[in-house]
Motif scaffolding. Structure first.
Motif, PDB file in Angstrom:
ATOM      1  N   PRO A  39     -13.784   0.109 -24.189  1.00  0.00           N
ATOM      2  CA  PRO A  39     -14.229   0.420 -22.824  1.00  0.00           C
ATOM      3  C   PRO A  39     -15.592  -0.182 -22.483  1.00  0.00           C
ATOM      4  N   ALA A  40     -16.475  -0.312 -23.469  1.00  0.00           N
ATOM      5  CA  ALA A  40     -17.800  -0.871 -23.190  1.00  0.00           C
ATOM      6  C   ALA A  40     -17.687  -2.318 -22.709  1.00  0.00           C
ATOM      7  N   LEU A  41     -16.778  -3.088 -23.310  1.00  0.00           N
ATOM      8  CA  LEU A  41     -16.589  -4.477 -22.897  1.00  0.00           C
ATOM      9  C   LEU A  41     -15.988  -4.549 -21.497  1.00  0.00           C
ATOM     10  N   VAL A  42     -15.084  -3.633 -21.196  1.00  0.00           N
ATOM     11  CA  VAL A  42     -14.457  -3.607 -19.865  1.00  0.00           C
ATOM     12  C   VAL A  42     -15.489  -3.257 -18.804  1.00  0.00           C
ATOM     13  N   GLU A  43     -16.254  -2.222 -19.044  1.00  0.00           N
ATOM     14  CA  GLU A  43     -17.249  -1.776 -18.063  1.00  0.00           C
ATOM     15  C   GLU A  43     -18.323  -2.833 -17.832  1.00  0.00           C
ATOM     16  N   GLU A  44     -18.700  -3.546 -18.873  1.00  0.00           N
ATOM     17  CA  GLU A  44     -19.693  -4.606 -18.729  1.00  0.00           C
ATOM     18  C   GLU A  44     -19.156  -5.714 -17.820  1.00  0.00           C
ATOM     19  N   ALA A  45     -17.892  -6.106 -18.017  1.00  0.00           N
ATOM     20  CA  ALA A  45     -17.289  -7.153 -17.191  1.00  0.00           C
ATOM     21  C   ALA A  45     -17.103  -6.672 -15.756  1.00  0.00           C
ATOM     22  N   GLU A  46     -16.677  -5.421 -15.585  1.00  0.00           N
ATOM     23  CA  GLU A  46     -16.469  -4.891 -14.239  1.00  0.00           C
ATOM     24  C   GLU A  46     -17.783  -4.845 -13.452  1.00  0.00           C
ATOM     25  N   ALA A  47     -18.859  -4.497 -14.125  1.00  0.00           N
ATOM     26  CA  ALA A  47     -20.155  -4.455 -13.445  1.00  0.00           C
ATOM     27  C   ALA A  47     -20.565  -5.848 -12.982  1.00  0.00           C
ATOM     28  N   ALA A  48     -20.300  -6.856 -13.799  1.00  0.00           N
ATOM     29  CA  ALA A  48     -20.657  -8.227 -13.433  1.00  0.00           C
ATOM     30  C   ALA A  48     -19.784  -8.758 -12.310  1.00  0.00           C
ATOM     31  N   LEU A  49     -18.519  -8.334 -12.284  1.00  0.00           N
ATOM     32  CA  LEU A  49     -17.557  -8.825 -11.296  1.00  0.00           C
ATOM     33  C   LEU A  49     -17.535  -7.984 -10.022  1.00  0.00           C
ATOM     34  N   PRO A 168     -13.129   3.354 -27.824  1.00  0.00           N
ATOM     35  CA  PRO A 168     -14.196   2.649 -28.542  1.00  0.00           C
ATOM     36  C   PRO A 168     -13.697   2.216 -29.915  1.00  0.00           C
ATOM     37  N   PRO A 169     -14.197   1.098 -30.428  1.00  0.00           N
ATOM     38  CA  PRO A 169     -13.782   0.656 -31.756  1.00  0.00           C
ATOM     39  C   PRO A 169     -14.287   1.611 -32.817  1.00  0.00           C
ATOM     40  N   LEU A 187     -20.307  -2.660 -35.378  1.00  0.00           N
ATOM     41  CA  LEU A 187     -19.287  -1.821 -34.767  1.00  0.00           C
ATOM     42  C   LEU A 187     -17.886  -2.406 -34.935  1.00  0.00           C
ATOM     43  N   LEU A 188     -17.791  -3.738 -34.834  1.00  0.00           N
ATOM     44  CA  LEU A 188     -16.477  -4.376 -34.893  1.00  0.00           C
ATOM     45  C   LEU A 188     -16.645  -5.842 -35.241  1.00  0.00           C
ATOM     46  N   ARG A 189     -15.760  -6.363 -36.094  1.00  0.00           N
ATOM     47  CA  ARG A 189     -15.749  -7.788 -36.412  1.00  0.00           C
ATOM     48  C   ARG A 189     -14.371  -8.345 -36.078  1.00  0.00           C
ATOM     49  N   SER A 190     -14.349  -9.508 -35.395  1.00  0.00           N
ATOM     50  CA  SER A 190     -13.079 -10.108 -34.988  1.00  0.00           C
ATOM     51  C   SER A 190     -13.284 -11.558 -34.607  1.00  0.00           C
ATOM     52  N   GLU A 191     -12.436 -12.437 -35.134  1.00  0.00           N
ATOM     53  CA  GLU A 191     -12.378 -13.843 -34.739  1.00  0.00           C
ATOM     54  C   GLU A 191     -13.743 -14.529 -34.801  1.00  0.00           C
ATOM     55  N   GLY A 192     -14.479 -14.308 -35.894  1.00  0.00           N
ATOM     56  CA  GLY A 192     -15.754 -14.982 -36.072  1.00  0.00           C
ATOM     57  C   GLY A 192     -16.901 -14.419 -35.258  1.00  0.00           C
ATOM     58  N   LYS A 193     -16.687 -13.282 -34.627  1.00  0.00           N
ATOM     59  CA  LYS A 193     -17.745 -12.635 -33.853  1.00  0.00           C
ATOM     60  C   LYS A 193     -17.885 -11.187 -34.294  1.00  0.00           C
ATOM     61  N   THR A 194     -19.086 -10.658 -34.117  1.00  0.00           N
ATOM     62  CA  THR A 194     -19.355  -9.279 -34.510  1.00  0.00           C
ATOM     63  C   THR A 194     -20.043  -8.544 -33.377  1.00  0.00           C
ATOM     64  N   ARG A 195     -19.592  -7.345 -33.155  1.00  0.00           N
ATOM     65  CA  ARG A 195     -20.197  -6.468 -32.150  1.00  0.00           C
ATOM     66  C   ARG A 195     -21.137  -5.518 -32.872  1.00  0.00           C
ATOM     67  N   LEU A 196     -22.424  -5.536 -32.445  1.00  0.00           N
ATOM     68  CA  LEU A 196     -23.442  -4.735 -33.114  1.00  0.00           C
ATOM     69  C   LEU A 196     -24.189  -3.848 -32.136  1.00  0.00           C
ATOM     70  N   GLU A 197     -24.684  -2.731 -32.662  1.00  0.00           N
ATOM     71  CA  GLU A 197     -25.523  -1.831 -31.885  1.00  0.00           C
ATOM     72  C   GLU A 197     -26.969  -2.010 -32.347  1.00  0.00           C
ATOM     73  N   PHE A 198     -27.816  -2.536 -31.441  1.00  0.00           N
ATOM     74  CA  PHE A 198     -29.239  -2.684 -31.709  1.00  0.00           C
ATOM     75  C   PHE A 198     -29.995  -1.543 -31.017  1.00  0.00           C
ATOM     76  N   THR A 199     -31.277  -1.447 -31.274  1.00  0.00           N
ATOM     77  CA  THR A 199     -32.072  -0.389 -30.652  1.00  0.00           C
ATOM     78  C   THR A 199     -32.120  -0.532 -29.136  1.00  0.00           C
ATOM     79  N   ASP A 200     -31.971  -1.773 -28.616  1.00  0.00           N
ATOM     80  CA  ASP A 200     -32.052  -1.997 -27.170  1.00  0.00           C
ATOM     81  C   ASP A 200     -30.696  -2.224 -26.522  1.00  0.00           C
ATOM     82  N   GLY A 201     -29.613  -1.975 -27.255  1.00  0.00           N
ATOM     83  CA  GLY A 201     -28.297  -2.124 -26.640  1.00  0.00           C
ATOM     84  C   GLY A 201     -27.275  -2.728 -27.583  1.00  0.00           C
ATOM     85  N   ILE A 202     -26.085  -2.970 -27.037  1.00  0.00           N
ATOM     86  CA  ILE A 202     -24.953  -3.492 -27.814  1.00  0.00           C
ATOM     87  C   ILE A 202     -24.733  -4.952 -27.448  1.00  0.00           C
ATOM     88  N   ARG A 203     -24.526  -5.789 -28.471  1.00  0.00           N
ATOM     89  CA  ARG A 203     -24.289  -7.213 -28.245  1.00  0.00           C
ATOM     90  C   ARG A 203     -23.158  -7.686 -29.142  1.00  0.00           C
TER      91      ARG A 203
END
Length: 213
Positions: A39-49, A168-169, A187-203
Motif C-alpha cells: 500500500p505504501a508504494l500505491v499511495e506514493e504513486a497516487e499522490a504524485a498522479l 504491507p510486505p 523491508l523487502l528485496r525483489s528484482e535487484g532492488k531493496t525497500r528500506l526504512e530509514f530514519t527520514d522515510g522509506i526508500r
C-alpha cells in the motif's frame, strides 16, 4: 486538489471476469494466483498522479511484478512530450503500460495502455493512447485486449481466478547501509532492488548501492 479515497487494506474485490483473465496470466507467467501489493508504494504513486489507481490496474501490476512508480514515470514523460511538441494536447489519463505501434501499423511510434483519472478504484475506463495521433479521449480499450496484445494470452485457457490483497510486505529483520542515506532496516528485496526504512522515510534502492549486514 482532488481528495483521494483511503486505500483499503486486505483482500479487494475484482470482477469475476477480471479475476479469471488475470488468473490465466498469472499461470502463464508462473506467478501465484494470490498476489499482494504494497500500500505504501500505491499511495506514493497516487499522490504524485493526483488520482486513485483502479483495482484492475493494481492487479495487473502485481501479476506482472511491476511497481506503481512506473505509472508516474510514463505519465510524466507523456505530459512533458506534449508540453514541448504539442501544447494544445491534454493527456488527462494515466499510462500503465507501453505498447508497440498501432493497430494498423506495428512500426509506428509507441502507444500506451492508460486509464482515465478517477476517485473510484472500483471503476476502470481503459483507453489506448496513440502518442503521435491522440484522439480527444483515446481509443476505447479493455483488459482483454491488453492481455491479448501484450502477452498473446489464450483467453480460453483454464486457471484459478486471481485474488489481490493490499498488504504491507513482511518485516525482515536485516539492515543495509547506503552511502547517502545511512543505515536502514530492510523491508523487502525483489528484482535487484531493496525497500528500506530509514530514519527520514522509506526508500527503494538498487542493491548495487547497498552494503548488507
Amino acid at each position: 486538489m482532488t481528495k483521494l479515497p483511503a486505500l483499503p487494506r486486505g483482500p479487494v474485490a475484482l470482477a469475476p471476469d477480471t479475476a479469471a483473465l488475470l488468473g490465466r496470466l498469472a499461470t502463464r507467467l508462473g506467478r501465484p494466483a494470490a498476489v499482494t501489493i504494497d500500500p505504501a508504494l500505491v499511495e506514493e504513486a497516487e499522490a504524485a498522479l493526483h488520482t486513485a489507481i483502479p483495482f484492475d490496474v493494481l492487479a495487473v501490476l502485481a501479476v506482472e511484478a511491476r511497481y506503481p512508480a512506473g505509472l508516474v514515470a510514463w505519465t510524466e514523460e507523456i505530459c512533458t512530450y506534449y508540453k514541448t511538441s504539442a501544447p494544445t494536447v491534454q493527456f488527462a489519463h494515466v499510462a500503465f503500460a507501453q505498447l508497440v505501434g498501432t493497430y494498423d501499423d506495428w512500426t509506428a511510434e509507441p502507444c500506451f495502455a492508460a486509464f482515465a483519472r478517477t476517485t473510484d478504484r472500483a471503476k476502470t475506463r481503459l483507453v489506448r493512447w496513440d502518442l503521435r495521433k491522440p484522439g480527444p479521449d483515446g481509443q476505447p480499450y479493455s483488459l482483454a485486449q491488453y492481455l491479448a496484445e501484450r502477452h498473446e494470452q489464450d483467453l480460453h485457457a483454464t486457471a484459478p481466478p486471481l485474488t489481490l490483497s493490499i498488504e504491507p510486505p513482511p518485516v525482515v529483520e536485516r539492515y543495509a547501509t547506503h552511502p547517502k542515506f545511512g543505515r536502514g532496516r530492510v523491508l523487502l528485496r525483489s528484482e535487484g532492488k531493496t525497500r528500506l526504512e530509514f530514519t527520514d522515510g522509506i526508500r527503494t534502492l538498487a542493491d548495487s548501492f547497498l552494503k548488507f549486514e
